[in-house]
Motif scaffolding. Structure first.
Motif, PDB file in Angstrom:
ATOM      1  N   THR A  24       0.825  -1.210   0.000  1.00 31.28           N
ATOM      2  CA  THR A  24       0.000   0.000   0.000  1.00 31.28           C
ATOM      3  C   THR A  24       0.858   1.258   0.000  1.00 31.28           C
ATOM      4  N   MET A  25       2.005   1.210   0.686  1.00 35.09           N
ATOM      5  CA  MET A  25       2.890   2.370   0.669  1.00 35.09           C
ATOM      6  C   MET A  25       3.442   2.602  -0.738  1.00 35.09           C
ATOM      7  N   ARG A  26       3.856   1.521  -1.396  1.00 36.66           N
ATOM      8  CA  ARG A  26       4.347   1.643  -2.774  1.00 36.66           C
ATOM      9  C   ARG A  26       3.240   2.164  -3.694  1.00 36.66           C
ATOM     10  N   PRO A  36      -2.477  17.395  -5.033  1.00 34.54           N
ATOM     11  CA  PRO A  36      -1.128  17.142  -4.502  1.00 34.54           C
ATOM     12  C   PRO A  36      -1.018  15.761  -3.864  1.00 34.54           C
ATOM     13  N   ARG A  37       0.185  15.204  -3.902  1.00 34.08           N
ATOM     14  CA  ARG A  37       0.443  13.936  -3.224  1.00 34.08           C
ATOM     15  C   ARG A  37       0.603  14.197  -1.728  1.00 34.08           C
ATOM     16  N   TYR A  38       0.187  13.228  -0.921  1.00 36.64           N
ATOM     17  CA  TYR A  38       0.294  13.423   0.522  1.00 36.64           C
ATOM     18  C   TYR A  38       1.758  13.506   0.943  1.00 36.64           C
ATOM     19  N   LEU A  39       1.998  14.185   2.054  1.00 34.55           N
ATOM     20  CA  LEU A  39       3.353  14.382   2.559  1.00 34.55           C
ATOM     21  C   LEU A  39       3.759  13.184   3.413  1.00 34.55           C
ATOM     22  N   ALA A  40       4.884  12.564   3.091  1.00 34.95           N
ATOM     23  CA  ALA A  40       5.377  11.430   3.872  1.00 34.95           C
ATOM     24  C   ALA A  40       5.661  11.856   5.311  1.00 34.95           C
ATOM     25  N   TYR A 243      -4.519  13.398   1.373  1.00 29.57           N
ATOM     26  CA  TYR A 243      -4.921  12.175   2.080  1.00 29.57           C
ATOM     27  C   TYR A 243      -6.149  11.558   1.418  1.00 29.57           C
ATOM     28  N   ASN A 244      -6.121  10.233   1.301  1.00 26.16           N
ATOM     29  CA  ASN A 244      -7.280   9.483   0.815  1.00 26.16           C
ATOM     30  C   ASN A 244      -7.339   8.159   1.569  1.00 26.16           C
ATOM     31  N   THR A 245      -8.180   7.266   1.128  1.00 25.58           N
ATOM     32  CA  THR A 245      -8.354   5.982   1.830  1.00 25.58           C
ATOM     33  C   THR A 245      -7.053   5.192   1.880  1.00 25.58           C
ATOM     34  N   THR A 247      -3.990   6.372   1.781  1.00 25.01           N
ATOM     35  CA  THR A 247      -3.068   7.041   2.698  1.00 25.01           C
ATOM     36  C   THR A 247      -3.362   6.659   4.148  1.00 25.01           C
ATOM     37  N   TRP A 248      -4.638   6.692   4.509  1.00 24.62           N
ATOM     38  CA  TRP A 248      -5.003   6.332   5.890  1.00 24.62           C
ATOM     39  C   TRP A 248      -4.692   4.866   6.173  1.00 24.62           C
ATOM     40  N   ALA A 249      -4.836   4.005   5.162  1.00 22.52           N
ATOM     41  CA  ALA A 249      -4.481   2.591   5.338  1.00 22.52           C
ATOM     42  C   ALA A 249      -2.990   2.448   5.630  1.00 22.52           C
ATOM     43  N   VAL A 250      -2.160   3.207   4.898  1.00 16.34           N
ATOM     44  CA  VAL A 250      -0.714   3.180   5.128  1.00 16.34           C
ATOM     45  C   VAL A 250      -0.388   3.628   6.549  1.00 16.34           C
ATOM     46  N   VAL A 251      -1.012   4.721   6.992  1.00 15.72           N
ATOM     47  CA  VAL A 251      -0.746   5.273   8.322  1.00 15.72           C
ATOM     48  C   VAL A 251      -1.128   4.271   9.413  1.00 15.72           C
ATOM     49  N   VAL A 252      -2.290   3.663   9.285  1.00 15.56           N
ATOM     50  CA  VAL A 252      -2.749   2.691  10.286  1.00 15.56           C
ATOM     51  C   VAL A 252      -1.823   1.475  10.323  1.00 15.56           C
ATOM     52  N   LEU A 253      -1.441   0.967   9.148  1.00 19.35           N
ATOM     53  CA  LEU A 253      -0.562  -0.200   9.091  1.00 19.35           C
ATOM     54  C   LEU A 253       0.808   0.111   9.686  1.00 19.35           C
TER      55      LEU A 253
END
Length: 328
Positions: A24-26, A36-40, A243-245, A247-253
């Motif tokens: 998901t991060m990739r 814009p792309r979300y900020l890492a 941020y989108n779905t 992005t939030w999945a990456v953050v939670v994982l």
């Protein structure tokens, strides 16, 4: 029976978390989306907040859901022990750097290459364990480290095939940048993990309390890094821009990573952890090829991946290698 179920459940969750986080991060770093792309750096900060909140809940649960006990333990172990708490600043800063580097790596490398190369953290953890903890490795473990280095070298062997322009466009930078980011992340992971293990052995604090302390410093370092590198973009569009779905999945994982590792250390042995790592590599390779379509397997990559998987099993075969009770 219950212990066995917990063992395999924790391993199953580890395979899911490791594989899905990488993929998901990739995907999130190569997704062509409007705006814009979300900020890492922002994602790292939000993940730290989630980790702190989750660890506070776990401490709350450990003390029979008593607010008084929770308040007492946090004051005694954090506020009243500033020197002990400050010891966590070093690994926390390194973990924050590492988490940002993983976004850089997966912006430049496909998931399969990243997964295999990142197993070099076994090597760095082993070397830091020997130098910092005085741990002695067995013959099979030293042999596994040599096999691991050879496997990663094969994986990084340049391909003679002509690069696909579309796949080149998906990469935010060069392969060199991605590999360099992974190597630095491996070194930081090894040092911070062993340092954290040493601190845990010198105290009787709960691992969750230690993770709260790590998270507090991680949040400060993360906010500083975000404002230093992306401050202008944050002031212009906010820290949740892009941020989108996914992005939030990456953050939670990412937030779940350290908690899953702690569970695996508690319930599983090294052979099963090696199996979980190997399965994660295989799944990442297959999904990267069939779903993300950003990876073309070669014979050399296959040989390298098999060597890395072999090394992972062999390292856990003899003796008791250092558990890394760290965060992801």
């Amino acid at each position: 029976m219950a212990s066995t179920r917990l063992k395999y459940l924790s391993l199953g969750v580890l395979v899911f978390q490791t594989t899905s986080l990488v993929l998901t991060m990739r995907y999130s770093r190569t997704l062509q989306a409007d705006g814009p792309r979300y900020l890492a750096s922002s994602a790292v900060v939000v993940a730290e907040v989630m980790k702190i909140f989750t660890c506070v809940l776990l401490v709350f649960k450990e003390h029979s859901y008593s607010w008084r006990a929770l308040n007492s333990i946090l004051r005694q172990e954090i506020a009243h022990k500033p020197i002990e708490t400050l010891k966590l600043a070093i690994p926390s800063g390194i973990y924050t750097l590492q988490n940002n580097l993983l976004y850089v790596a997966l912006s430049n490398l496909d998931a399969a290459t990243y997964q295999v190369t990142y197993q070099l953290k076994i090597l760095t953890t082993a070397l830091f364990s020997v130098s910092m903890l005085g741990r002695r490795l067995g013959v099979y473990q030293w042999l596994s480290l040599l096999i691991l280095m050879a496997g990663v070298a094969f994986v990084q062997w340049p391909s003679e095939s002509v690069a696909d322009p579309e796949k080149e466009a998906l990469s935010a930078g060069s392969q060199f940048v991605g590999v360099a980011a992974v190597l630095v992340a491996c070194c930081s992971s090894g040092f911070a993990g062993v340092y954290f293990e040493k601190i845990l052995k010198e105290s009787k604090q709960s691992v969750w309390v230690r993770n709260i302390q790590l998270g507090m410093f991680g949040l400060v370092f993360g906010l500083f890094g975000m404002m230093a590198y992306d401050g202008e973009r944050v002031r212009e569009l906010g820290m949740f821009q892009g941020y989108n779905t996914v992005t939030w999945a990456v953050v939670v994982l990412q937030a779940l990573g350290g908690l899953v590792i702690a569970a695996v250390i508690k319930y599983a042995d090294n052979i099963l952890k090696g199996f979980a790592t190997s399965l994660s590599i295989i799944l990442s390779t297959l999904i990267s090829y069939f779903w993300l379509q950003d990876f073309e397997p070669t014979g050399v990559f296959f040989v390298g991946a098999m060597l890395v998987i072999t090394a992972t099993f062999l390292y856990g075969y003899e003796g008791k290698p250092s558990p890394n009770p760290s965060r992801a």
